[in-house]
Design a protein around this motif. Structure first.
Motif, PDB file in Angstrom:
ATOM      1  N   THR A 162      12.388   4.466 -13.989  1.00 19.84           N
ATOM      2  CA  THR A 162      13.328   5.143 -13.098  1.00 19.84           C
ATOM      3  C   THR A 162      13.892   6.404 -13.742  1.00 19.84           C
ATOM      4  OG1 THR A 162      15.310   4.877 -11.737  1.00 19.84           O
ATOM      5  CG2 THR A 162      15.356   3.880 -13.924  1.00 19.84           C
ATOM      6  N   ASP A 163      14.335   7.347 -12.879  1.00 19.96           N
ATOM      7  CA  ASP A 163      15.049   8.535 -13.356  1.00 19.96           C
ATOM      8  C   ASP A 163      16.545   8.410 -13.103  1.00 19.96           C
ATOM      9  OD1 ASP A 163      15.289   8.837 -10.633  1.00 19.96           O
ATOM     10  OD2 ASP A 163      14.250  10.771 -10.529  1.00 19.96           O
ATOM     11  N   GLY A 164      16.987   7.239 -12.657  1.00 21.32           N
ATOM     12  CA  GLY A 164      18.396   7.011 -12.367  1.00 21.32           C
ATOM     13  C   GLY A 164      18.693   6.882 -10.886  1.00 21.32           C
ATOM     14  N   ARG A 165      17.751   7.287 -10.066  1.00 18.54           N
ATOM     15  CA  ARG A 165      17.857   7.083  -8.622  1.00 18.54           C
ATOM     16  C   ARG A 165      16.534   6.604  -8.055  1.00 18.54           C
ATOM     17  NH1 ARG A 165      19.542  11.325  -3.674  1.00 18.54           N
ATOM     18  NH2 ARG A 165      18.581  10.050  -2.019  1.00 18.54           N
ATOM     19  N   TYR A 166      15.457   7.277  -8.415  1.00 17.91           N
ATOM     20  CA  TYR A 166      14.129   6.930  -7.893  1.00 17.91           C
ATOM     21  C   TYR A 166      13.415   6.009  -8.877  1.00 17.91           C
ATOM     22  CZ  TYR A 166      15.065  10.788  -4.707  1.00 17.91           C
ATOM     23  OH  TYR A 166      15.645  11.618  -3.766  1.00 17.91           O
ATOM     24  N   ILE A 167      12.751   5.005  -8.314  1.00 14.68           N
ATOM     25  CA  ILE A 167      11.959   4.080  -9.124  1.00 14.68           C
ATOM     26  C   ILE A 167      10.488   4.310  -8.808  1.00 14.68           C
ATOM     27  CG2 ILE A 167      11.419   1.662  -9.596  1.00 14.68           C
ATOM     28  CD1 ILE A 167      14.284   0.959  -8.894  1.00 14.68           C
ATOM     29  N   TYR A 168       9.720   4.655  -9.839  1.00 14.44           N
ATOM     30  CA  TYR A 168       8.288   4.905  -9.694  1.00 14.44           C
ATOM     31  C   TYR A 168       7.526   3.626 -10.029  1.00 14.44           C
ATOM     32  CZ  TYR A 168       9.839   9.773  -9.773  1.00 14.44           C
ATOM     33  OH  TYR A 168      10.474  10.964  -9.498  1.00 14.44           O
ATOM     34  N   VAL A 169       6.631   3.226  -9.125  1.00 13.66           N
ATOM     35  CA  VAL A 169       5.887   1.975  -9.267  1.00 13.66           C
ATOM     36  C   VAL A 169       4.397   2.299  -9.310  1.00 13.66           C
ATOM     37  CG1 VAL A 169       5.469  -0.310  -8.321  1.00 13.66           C
ATOM     38  CG2 VAL A 169       7.683   0.803  -7.942  1.00 13.66           C
ATOM     39  N   VAL A 170       3.735   1.914 -10.399  1.00 12.41           N
ATOM     40  CA  VAL A 170       2.358   2.338 -10.643  1.00 12.41           C
ATOM     41  C   VAL A 170       1.426   1.139 -10.789  1.00 12.41           C
ATOM     42  CG1 VAL A 170       0.849   3.689 -12.150  1.00 12.41           C
ATOM     43  CG2 VAL A 170       3.238   4.378 -11.831  1.00 12.41           C
ATOM     44  N   THR A 171       0.351   1.115 -10.008  1.00 14.23           N
ATOM     45  CA  THR A 171      -0.793   0.193 -10.130  1.00 14.23           C
ATOM     46  C   THR A 171      -0.342  -1.267 -10.248  1.00 14.23           C
ATOM     47  OG1 THR A 171      -2.945  -0.062 -11.227  1.00 14.23           O
ATOM     48  CG2 THR A 171      -1.065   0.445 -12.648  1.00 14.23           C
ATOM     49  N   GLY A 172      -1.156  -2.162 -10.844  1.00 14.27           N
ATOM     50  CA  GLY A 172      -0.820  -3.579 -10.995  1.00 14.27           C
ATOM     51  C   GLY A 172      -1.781  -4.495 -10.272  1.00 14.27           C
ATOM     52  N   GLN A 173      -1.536  -5.811 -10.390  1.00 15.61           N
ATOM     53  CA  GLN A 173      -2.401  -6.817  -9.761  1.00 15.61           C
ATOM     54  C   GLN A 173      -1.954  -7.097  -8.338  1.00 15.61           C
ATOM     55  OE1 GLN A 173      -3.352 -10.493 -11.938  1.00 15.61           O
ATOM     56  NE2 GLN A 173      -3.025 -11.640 -10.043  1.00 15.61           N
ATOM     57  N   TYR A 174      -2.917  -7.142  -7.433  1.00 16.18           N
ATOM     58  CA  TYR A 174      -2.617  -7.407  -6.037  1.00 16.18           C
ATOM     59  C   TYR A 174      -3.037  -8.836  -5.687  1.00 16.18           C
ATOM     60  CZ  TYR A 174      -1.998  -6.536  -1.061  1.00 16.18           C
ATOM     61  OH  TYR A 174      -1.558  -6.581   0.250  1.00 16.18           O
ATOM     62  N   GLY A 175      -2.055  -9.710  -5.450  1.00 19.68           N
ATOM     63  CA  GLY A 175      -2.359 -11.072  -5.061  1.00 19.68           C
ATOM     64  C   GLY A 175      -2.158 -12.077  -6.192  1.00 19.68           C
ATOM     65  N   PRO A 176      -2.335 -13.390  -5.876  1.00 20.62           N
ATOM     66  CA  PRO A 176      -2.091 -14.464  -6.859  1.00 20.62           C
ATOM     67  C   PRO A 176      -3.293 -14.708  -7.761  1.00 20.62           C
ATOM     68  CG  PRO A 176      -2.655 -15.402  -4.745  1.00 20.62           C
ATOM     69  CD  PRO A 176      -2.637 -13.914  -4.546  1.00 20.62           C
ATOM     70  N   GLN A 177      -3.213 -15.805  -8.535  1.00 21.99           N
ATOM     71  CA  GLN A 177      -4.249 -16.167  -9.501  1.00 21.99           C
ATOM     72  C   GLN A 177      -4.603 -14.950 -10.356  1.00 21.99           C
ATOM     73  OE1 GLN A 177      -5.774 -19.017 -10.446  1.00 21.99           O
ATOM     74  NE2 GLN A 177      -4.948 -20.451  -8.949  1.00 21.99           N
ATOM     75  N   CYS A 178      -5.883 -14.630 -10.513  1.00 23.09           N
ATOM     76  CA  CYS A 178      -6.292 -13.479 -11.330  1.00 23.09           C
ATOM     77  C   CYS A 178      -7.073 -12.476 -10.494  1.00 23.09           C
ATOM     78  CB  CYS A 178      -7.116 -13.948 -12.524  1.00 23.09           C
ATOM     79  SG  CYS A 178      -6.121 -14.651 -13.862  1.00 23.09           S
ATOM     80  N   ARG A 179      -6.462 -12.108  -9.362  1.00 25.23           N
ATOM     81  CA  ARG A 179      -7.116 -11.153  -8.478  1.00 25.23           C
ATOM     82  C   ARG A 179      -7.133  -9.755  -9.079  1.00 25.23           C
ATOM     83  NH1 ARG A 179      -6.030 -15.121  -4.847  1.00 25.23           N
ATOM     84  NH2 ARG A 179      -7.336 -15.210  -2.991  1.00 25.23           N
ATOM     85  N   PRO A 181      -6.868  -5.488  -9.511  1.00 32.53           N
ATOM     86  CA  PRO A 181      -5.750  -4.536  -9.502  1.00 32.53           C
ATOM     87  C   PRO A 181      -5.885  -3.524  -8.379  1.00 32.53           C
ATOM     88  CG  PRO A 181      -7.379  -3.825 -11.087  1.00 32.53           C
ATOM     89  CD  PRO A 181      -7.918  -5.090 -10.468  1.00 32.53           C
ATOM     90  N   THR A 182      -4.805  -2.831  -8.116  1.00 31.81           N
ATOM     91  CA  THR A 182      -4.806  -1.741  -7.139  1.00 31.81           C
ATOM     92  C   THR A 182      -4.371  -0.467  -7.842  1.00 31.81           C
ATOM     93  OG1 THR A 182      -3.790  -0.893  -5.121  1.00 31.81           O
ATOM     94  CG2 THR A 182      -2.452  -2.377  -6.445  1.00 31.81           C
ATOM     95  N   ALA A 183      -4.872   0.672  -7.372  1.00 33.58           N
ATOM     96  CA  ALA A 183      -4.496   1.966  -7.952  1.00 33.58           C
ATOM     97  C   ALA A 183      -3.319   2.593  -7.212  1.00 33.58           C
ATOM     98  CB  ALA A 183      -5.696   2.912  -7.930  1.00 33.58           C
ATOM     99  N   HIS A 184      -2.819   1.922  -6.170  1.00 27.90           N
ATOM    100  CA  HIS A 184      -1.718   2.469  -5.363  1.00 27.90           C
ATOM    101  C   HIS A 184      -0.477   2.727  -6.215  1.00 27.90           C
ATOM    102  CE1 HIS A 184      -3.169   2.453  -1.234  1.00 27.90           C
ATOM    103  NE2 HIS A 184      -3.779   1.305  -1.482  1.00 27.90           N
ATOM    104  N   THR A 185       0.207   3.815  -5.914  1.00 30.44           N
ATOM    105  CA  THR A 185       1.437   4.198  -6.607  1.00 30.44           C
ATOM    106  C   THR A 185       2.501   4.541  -5.574  1.00 30.44           C
ATOM    107  OG1 THR A 185       0.152   5.076  -8.443  1.00 30.44           O
ATOM    108  CG2 THR A 185       2.431   5.793  -8.290  1.00 30.44           C
ATOM    109  N   PHE A 186       3.740   4.087  -5.831  1.00 26.45           N
ATOM    110  CA  PHE A 186       4.827   4.280  -4.865  1.00 26.45           C
ATOM    111  C   PHE A 186       6.076   4.771  -5.578  1.00 26.45           C
ATOM    112  CE2 PHE A 186       2.063   0.964  -3.252  1.00 26.45           C
ATOM    113  CZ  PHE A 186       1.882   1.321  -1.921  1.00 26.45           C
ATOM    114  N   VAL A 187       7.020   5.272  -4.794  1.00 27.02           N
ATOM    115  CA  VAL A 187       8.334   5.619  -5.324  1.00 27.02           C
ATOM    116  C   VAL A 187       9.385   5.091  -4.361  1.00 27.02           C
ATOM    117  CG1 VAL A 187       8.338   7.909  -4.216  1.00 27.02           C
ATOM    118  CG2 VAL A 187       9.807   7.476  -6.212  1.00 27.02           C
TER     119      VAL A 187
END
Length: 420
Positions: A162-179, A181-187
């Motif tokens: 975060t920069d103190g107001r906006y939270i940047y969210v980058v990539t990660g695993q999509y779904g349960p077990q060991c599914r 990853p996704t390249a999607h990025t959000f703020v």
């Protein structure tokens, strides 16, 4: 004639038996001497291997095999392990139990903005993941303000800052077990609770080290698309007020050692990457539910710093290898404080070993120390600091004081006074 030969025949028989017994005795003595030599050699080899367990400058502790009561009752021998596998000595802290989180979380994420702790996503169980945000208010010690995440957003192993107001969210695993990853990025705009898309990462990653530094969003390392292979890539993109100022990510100097589950901290205009591991669980080949399958993991104590010349510097290592600490850190009085995590697997059982210490890295002296003990060992816990109090919530705790292996996913919230 026969009577005259009888004594001679008896004498020969006796002599023959004596020779046989002598030969058998000789064999037994040789075998005994060989076994003794072999045992001594094996013992020496064992001591040689065991002597490699303690890290340089570490102490050795006696760790019970089971509970203390069981040891006395069953006469189970104690086992000597290095500090890598045992709790390091440190002060006992007085902990206060607060209101628990609305749901238990493992491999979730958390960001503190002033008096609020935003807690994201995570596993509820191995087959169930969360897709919402809960908020803890340090002022009145209550949970509330739940809201949903975008449907396309990852559910665990997120990169977040975060920069103190906006939270940047980058990539990660999509779904349960060991599914996968996704390249999607959000703020996320925390004032309006509105989400925006950002340019996707060049390729998906699990649990990359993520930070804002000098006007750019940096994403480093993590695990590759198979969830196990360490990644070395380092990208950045210019951002301001929750918006990307560039259309594509820029390639930066690779991180010296890849892997997920690290603390990534910016303080005093320096970027630090701490701990982590190489390897992780993978999806079982052919499993329709991407069932998690254990793979070899190597936890490390590495500490790297990116300097003005955009070159990585190696800093003093952690007191013990530590992973699963990506959201388990805070900055207190020019120190980086790290809570819990996982260390090397047990040398005998090969089971995961959780960490129960609070570690401090003093930035001006670049020295590590243990500043306290947790109420129990815990990994992927989510940490905040407010008004002199250290808070942690969620993660996966141990099976008890004498068993550092993982047990249940928790939602408990604890706090303690921390003076550094």
């Amino acid at each position: 004639m026969r009577l005259g030969k009888a004594p001679s025949s008896k004498h020969k028989t006796t002599k023959f038996l004596f020779v046989c017994v002598s030969i058998l005795g000789a064999f037994l003595i040789v075998d005994l001497l060989w076994a003794s030599s072999s045992s001594s050699s094996s013992s020496s080899a064992y001591r040689s291997i065991a002597s490699n367990w303690p890290r340089q400058g570490s102490q050795t502790f006696v760790v019970p095999k089971g509970t203390g009561k069981q040891d006395k009752k069953d006469g189970v021998h104690e086992r000597v392990l290095s500090a890598t596998f045992a709790d390091l000595p440190g002060p006992q802290l007085k902990w206060e139990k607060m209101a628990p989180a609305p749901v238990p979380r493992l491999d979730g994420a958390a960001i503190q903005i002033k008096d609020l702790l935003y807690v994201f996503a995570g596993y509820g169980t191995i087959n169930d993941v969360h897709s919402h945000v809960d908020i803890y208010n340090f002022m009145d010690n209550t949970w509330g303000g739940r809201f949903d995440m975008p449907k396309e957003m990852a559910h665990s192993h997120l990169g977040m800052v975060t920069d103190g107001r906006y939270i940047y969210v980058v990539t990660g695993q999509y779904g349960p077990q060991c599914r996968g990853p996704t390249a999607h990025t959000f703020v996320l705009d925390t004032e309006t609770k509105q989400w925006r898309d950002m340019p996707p990462l060049p390729v998906p990653r699990y649990a990359p080290a993520t930070q804002l530094w000098r006007g750019r969003l940096h994403v480093m390392g993590g695990s590759k698309e198979n969830r196990h292979t360490p990644a070395l890539e380092h990208w950045s993109i210019a951002v301001k007020d929750g918006k990307a100022l560039e259309k594509e990510w820029q390639t930066e100097i690779p991180i010296p050692r890849g892997g997920p589950h690290r603390a990534c901290v910016v303080v005093n205009d320096r970027l630090y990457v701490i701990g982590g591991q190489e390897g992780d669980f993978m999806a079982k080949p052919g499993s329709p539910i991407f069932k998690c399958s254990r793979r070899n993991e190597v936890v490390y104590d590495d500490v790297y710093m990116l300097d003005d010349d955009m070159k990585w510097k190696v800093l003093p290592p952690m007191p013990k290898p530590d992973s699963h600490i990506e959201f388990a850190w805070v900055i207190v009085n020019n120190s980086i404080v790290i809570v819990g995590g996982t260390t090397d697997k047990h040398p005998v059982t090969k089971k995961m070993t959780l960490v129960g210490e609070i570690l401090k890295f003093q930035l001006d002296t670049q020295k590590w120390s243990v500043v306290g003990k947790l109420p129990y060992r815990v990994k992927t816990t989510l940490v905040g600091f407010w008004n002199g109090m250290l808070y942690f919530t969620s993660g996966q705790r141990d099976k008890g004081p004498y068993d550092p292996t993982p047990r249940k996913v928790i939602g408990e919230m604890w706090r303690t006074k921390l003076s550094l």
